[in-house]
Write a protein that holds these residues in place. Structure first.
Motif, PDB file in Angstrom:
ATOM      1  N   PHE A 163      26.558  59.864  47.387  1.00  0.00           N
ATOM      2  CA  PHE A 163      25.444  60.714  46.995  1.00  0.00           C
ATOM      3  C   PHE A 163      25.209  60.618  45.493  1.00  0.00           C
ATOM      4  O   PHE A 163      26.137  60.686  44.701  1.00  0.00           O
ATOM      5  CB  PHE A 163      25.723  62.171  47.379  1.00  0.00           C
ATOM      6  CG  PHE A 163      24.618  63.099  46.959  1.00  0.00           C
ATOM      7  CD1 PHE A 163      23.478  63.193  47.712  1.00  0.00           C
ATOM      8  CD2 PHE A 163      24.717  63.824  45.779  1.00  0.00           C
ATOM      9  CE1 PHE A 163      22.451  64.021  47.320  1.00  0.00           C
ATOM     10  CE2 PHE A 163      23.696  64.645  45.383  1.00  0.00           C
ATOM     11  CZ  PHE A 163      22.562  64.759  46.150  1.00  0.00           C
ATOM     12  N   THR A 210      20.666  65.659  52.636  1.00  0.00           N
ATOM     13  CA  THR A 210      21.329  64.585  51.899  1.00  0.00           C
ATOM     14  C   THR A 210      22.238  65.118  50.798  1.00  0.00           C
ATOM     15  O   THR A 210      22.925  64.339  50.141  1.00  0.00           O
ATOM     16  CB  THR A 210      20.288  63.645  51.261  1.00  0.00           C
ATOM     17  OG1 THR A 210      19.612  64.336  50.204  1.00  0.00           O
ATOM     18  CG2 THR A 210      19.285  63.165  52.297  1.00  0.00           C
ATOM     19  N   ARG A 246      14.871  60.203  54.564  1.00  0.00           N
ATOM     20  CA  ARG A 246      16.029  60.296  53.676  1.00  0.00           C
ATOM     21  C   ARG A 246      15.802  59.340  52.494  1.00  0.00           C
ATOM     22  O   ARG A 246      16.197  58.182  52.542  1.00  0.00           O
ATOM     23  CB  ARG A 246      17.309  59.917  54.423  1.00  0.00           C
ATOM     24  CG  ARG A 246      17.584  60.772  55.646  1.00  0.00           C
ATOM     25  CD  ARG A 246      18.025  62.181  55.258  1.00  0.00           C
ATOM     26  NE  ARG A 246      18.334  62.982  56.438  1.00  0.00           N
ATOM     27  CZ  ARG A 246      17.501  63.840  56.998  1.00  0.00           C
ATOM     28  NH1 ARG A 246      16.281  64.005  56.478  1.00  0.00           N
ATOM     29  NH2 ARG A 246      17.860  64.537  58.049  1.00  0.00           N
ATOM     30  N   SER A 304      18.730  57.016  51.200  1.00  0.00           N
ATOM     31  CA  SER A 304      19.522  56.387  52.249  1.00  0.00           C
ATOM     32  C   SER A 304      19.597  54.882  52.024  1.00  0.00           C
ATOM     33  O   SER A 304      19.006  54.331  51.103  1.00  0.00           O
ATOM     34  CB  SER A 304      18.913  56.691  53.617  1.00  0.00           C
ATOM     35  OG  SER A 304      17.568  56.247  53.661  1.00  0.00           O
TER      36      SER A 304
END
Length: 307
Positions: free
Chosen positions: A9, A36, A238, A241
């Protein structure tokens, strides 16, 4: 960047908030990005979305205490949402609170129960779909959309990748493009998708549609197309991602909260369809002198089948 690094992340670089995001865009971003984030950042984001008026009245320390987190987590959450700090987020929250107090209807509880009447199911689904579309429209980066339209309008060939519900959206986009004279193909078979991606080059366009952004069958052909020099677009819920690692342009979708009787694929499909419709209309506008005759010809060719 390695795959492991991509999956770790990380915060986006916040834009200078000379013009703060609209309250609608803020609410949409909270719903889209919360999954997320870390658990502590999710608590801050959910608290902000659930009670903007109350949070707007709190200092950074107050919000940290309320959410059981730290001041640093609050600031990181503000940055995740696109602000340079908590002060700008707090101003946006005050704007959202003012909007809600001006007469906007409060959010409905849209969880569908097993014993709901069909009338209730219709009402809840309709509200959910409306909210998903509003969130997607508010959060959609028109600059990224403009770049994707430009690439599609000038592309020699357009390949679109998607599986499952996203595969249906991929087919929808390619069928529309074909009717205005664009060379477009939808691929849901990974082997075929990768095989054709190898043939792409500069001047071609590859579009990946995946809500999770991590569907290997979609990420892999986009990676190949990217490495071959094609322009690449990711349509995903997302924005941090794996698929975005290989995307020149990212179009973000929104989705409603998943429940037992309403999987994420239902609402993600709705938002994906809105995005591909925006992409298609933009291309049709850019190529109107050739698109209009092609569309008219397709109508004429099929008219006898609808009589």
């Amino acid at each position: 960047m390695t795959q492991d690094a991509k999956e770790t992340f990380s915060l986006p670089t916040p834009a200078t908030p000379a013009t703060p995001a609209t309250p609608a865009a803020l609410a949409a971003k909270v719903r889209t990005l919360a999954p997320t984030a870390t658990r502590s950042m999710q608590r801050v984001a959910e608290t902000v979305a659930g009670d903007p008026a109350g949070c707007a009245a709190l200092t950074v320390t107050g919000l940290a205490i309320r959410t059981g987190t730290s001041e640093a987590t609050v600031v990181r959450t503000a940055r995740l949402l696109g602000y340079t700090g908590y002060r700008d987020l707090r101003l946006a929250l005050a704007g959202l609170a003012a909007q809600q107090q001006s007469g906007r209807s409060p959010a409905l509880t849209t969880d569908i129960a097993v014993d709901d009447s069909l009338a209730d199911v219709v009402a809840k689904l309709a509200y959910d779909e409306q909210q998903t579309l509003a969130d997607t429209a508010a959060a959609l980066d028109t600059g990224q959309l403009e770049a994707a339209v430009t690439a599609a309008a000038g592309a020699r060939r357009i390949d679109v990748y998607g599986v499952g519900a996203s595969g249906l959206v991929a087919q929808d986009l390619t069928q529309k493009l074909l009717r205005i004279g664009r060379i477009a193909h939808a691929h849901s078979d990974t082997h075929l998708a990768v095989t054709t991606a190898v043939q792409l080059a500069s001047g071609d366009l590859a579009v990946a549609i995946t809500h999770s952004g991590s569907t290997r069958d979609v990420v892999e052909p986009l990676r190949v197309a990217f490495e071959r020099g094609a322009t690449t677009v990711a349509i995903t819920g997302r924005p941090q991602s794996a698929v975005t690692q290989y995307a020149d342009h990212v179009l973000t979708t929104s989705t409603a909260r998943e429940s037992e009787l309403r999987p994420a694929a239902m609402s993600s499909r709705t938002s994906q369809l809105l995005v591909v419709d925006c992409l298609f209309v933009g291309v049709a506008q850019r190529t109107y002198p050739t698109a209009a005759p092609a569309l008219a010809a397709s109508y004429e060719a099929l008219a006898h089948r609808h009589r």
